[in-house]
Design a protein around this motif. Structure first.
Motif, short mmCIF file in Angstrom:
data_model
loop_
_atom_site.label_atom_id
_atom_site.label_comp_id
_atom_site.label_asym_id
_atom_site.label_seq_id
_atom_site.Cartn_x
_atom_site.Cartn_y
_atom_site.Cartn_z
N VAL A 76 -25.55 35.88 -25.73
CA VAL A 76 -24.29 36.40 -25.80
C VAL A 76 -24.54 37.19 -27.25
O VAL A 76 -25.28 37.14 -27.93
N ASP A 77 -23.92 38.52 -27.16
CA ASP A 77 -24.24 39.57 -27.99
C ASP A 77 -22.74 39.77 -28.88
O ASP A 77 -21.82 40.55 -28.16
N PRO A 78 -22.54 39.25 -29.85
CA PRO A 78 -20.99 39.43 -30.75
C PRO A 78 -20.98 40.74 -31.00
O PRO A 78 -19.73 41.26 -30.86
N LEU A 79 -21.78 41.62 -31.02
CA LEU A 79 -21.57 43.35 -31.23
C LEU A 79 -20.82 43.78 -29.92
O LEU A 79 -19.79 44.56 -30.12
N VAL A 80 -21.31 43.43 -28.81
CA VAL A 80 -20.80 44.05 -27.53
C VAL A 80 -19.38 43.47 -27.27
O VAL A 80 -18.44 43.89 -26.78
N LEU A 81 -19.13 41.82 -27.83
CA LEU A 81 -17.86 41.33 -27.49
C LEU A 81 -17.12 42.20 -28.48
O LEU A 81 -15.80 42.59 -27.92
N ASP A 82 -17.40 42.38 -29.57
CA ASP A 82 -16.39 42.80 -30.49
C ASP A 82 -16.14 44.40 -30.18
O ASP A 82 -14.81 44.84 -30.43
N ARG A 83 -17.03 45.08 -29.73
CA ARG A 83 -16.70 46.66 -29.46
C ARG A 83 -15.67 46.41 -28.16
O ARG A 83 -15.00 47.38 -28.09
N ASP A 122 -21.15 31.82 -36.07
CA ASP A 122 -19.90 31.63 -36.71
C ASP A 122 -18.80 32.67 -35.87
O ASP A 122 -17.53 31.99 -36.13
N LEU A 123 -19.31 33.72 -35.46
CA LEU A 123 -18.35 34.83 -35.14
C LEU A 123 -17.72 34.24 -33.82
O LEU A 123 -16.41 34.65 -33.53
N ILE A 124 -18.34 33.40 -33.07
CA ILE A 124 -17.71 32.97 -31.52
C ILE A 124 -16.63 32.33 -31.52
O ILE A 124 -15.51 32.52 -31.05
N GLU A 125 -16.23 31.50 -32.64
CA GLU A 125 -15.05 30.71 -32.55
C GLU A 125 -13.83 31.71 -32.93
O GLU A 125 -12.93 31.51 -32.04
N PRO A 126 -13.95 32.39 -34.06
CA PRO A 126 -12.65 33.27 -34.04
C PRO A 126 -12.40 34.38 -33.15
O PRO A 126 -11.52 34.71 -32.94
N MET A 127 -13.61 34.73 -32.67
CA MET A 127 -13.36 35.79 -31.64
C MET A 127 -12.66 35.23 -30.48
O MET A 127 -11.85 35.75 -29.61
N THR A 128 -13.14 34.21 -29.82
CA THR A 128 -12.43 33.29 -28.79
C THR A 128 -11.10 32.87 -29.02
O THR A 128 -10.31 32.63 -28.21
N THR A 129 -10.76 32.87 -30.30
CA THR A 129 -9.44 32.42 -30.78
C THR A 129 -8.36 33.36 -30.66
O THR A 129 -7.66 33.40 -30.33
N LEU A 130 -8.91 34.35 -31.22
CA LEU A 130 -8.04 35.69 -31.33
C LEU A 130 -8.02 36.38 -29.99
O LEU A 130 -6.94 36.83 -29.87
N TYR A 131 -8.85 36.38 -29.01
CA TYR A 131 -9.03 36.81 -27.85
C TYR A 131 -9.35 35.83 -26.81
O TYR A 131 -10.48 35.80 -26.35
N PRO A 132 -8.50 35.05 -26.27
CA PRO A 132 -8.55 33.78 -25.48
C PRO A 132 -9.51 34.26 -24.19
O PRO A 132 -10.21 33.58 -23.43
N GLN A 133 -9.16 35.69 -23.75
CA GLN A 133 -9.82 36.13 -22.59
C GLN A 133 -11.27 35.94 -22.74
O GLN A 133 -12.11 35.97 -21.86
#
Length: 252
Positions: free
Chosen positions: A155-162, A200-211
């Motif tokens: 899992v790469d949060p940078l790739v997810l965020d981009r 810690d980034l995964i929880e807000p990322m997956t909450t804000l972007y449920p997909q």
């Protein structure tokens, strides 16, 4: 100290489930990983500090198992790297562990987690994976095999965020955590603080972007590879428009 911490990490990993590949990202255990290094060239520079953080999604930060290594690679740390991470040749010589043993320990924990389908999470994952592989080849030849980039579950949060945020501005870990409202536990460019912040980034990322939260482990790598390619194509169009050379950096 590291033996006690490593034992606790191994015990926590032994108690973790072997996840089904249909597990969603927002429900997945994660093994966070971060390194501090003598420089930025895998195979030439070396890891001087590394941290692994095992996160149970049901207990969050309070239930984390953490292991950290300080390593003396016996080579000069560049001035630029030292300014960033605070390590000096003298400190590493006095406090660092022997590289081969430490790199082997780190790799075995990662591979044990991979065997349970627990993704390795790292912000800008190719850097940390390739730095570790470079050290495996240097210090552990015949003892540990380098990790196959194509076979890793990451899992790469940078790739997810981009792919999901479409925001302007820098995407360093510090800026990204601020954007998602993540309060760091400690100072950035400390391997453990950076690892925890990344997880810690995964929880807000997956909450804000449920997909994103609905991505299953069996689809995770293809999703990120496609997301990276899309971002890179757009980035290269911008570079070309500025008369600059396109990027050819590959993800995993």
């Amino acid at each position: 100290m590291i033996n006690t911490v490593l034992t606790a990490m191994r015990e926590a990993l032994d108690s973790a489930p072997e996840q089904d590949m249909s597990t969603r990202l927002d429900r997945s255990w994660l093994l966070g990983f971060d390194t501090e290094t003598t420089g930025t060239n895998p195979g030439q520079d070396n890891i001087v500090s590394a941290s692994l953080v095992l996160r149970n999604p049901q207990t969050g930060y309070e239930g984390d198992a953490v292991a950290e290594w300080i390593i003396n690679p016996g080579r000069h740390i560049s001035k630029g790297a030292s300014r960033v991470n605070g390590f000096t040749d003298e400190y590493l010589a006095e406090n660092g562990s022997e590289p081969a043993e430490s790199i082997e320990q780190i790799t075995k924990v990662i591979m044990a987690a991979q065997g349970r389908h627990i993704p390795l999470l790292a912000y800008n994952a190719p850097f940390d994976v390739r730095m570790l592989n470079g050290d495996i080849r240097q210090w552990c030849a015949g003892r540990v095999e380098p990790m196959s980039e194509q076979d890793l579950l990451v899992v790469d949060p940078l790739v997810l965020d981009r792919a999901i945020s479409h925001r302007s501005g820098r995407r360093t870990l510090a800026y990204t955590t601020e954007y998602y409202g993540v309060v760091p536990h400690g100072d950035f460019h400390n391997a453990t603080a950076d690892t925890v912040a990344s997880v810690d980034l995964i929880e807000p990322m997956t909450t804000l972007y449920p997909q994103v939260g609905r991505i299953t482990l069996d689809k995770l790598m293809d999703w990120q590879r496609e997301a990276h390619t899309t971002w890179q194509n757009q980035f290269n169009e911008w570079l070309t428009s500025k008369g600059r050379r396109p990027s050819s950096d590959a993800w995993l």
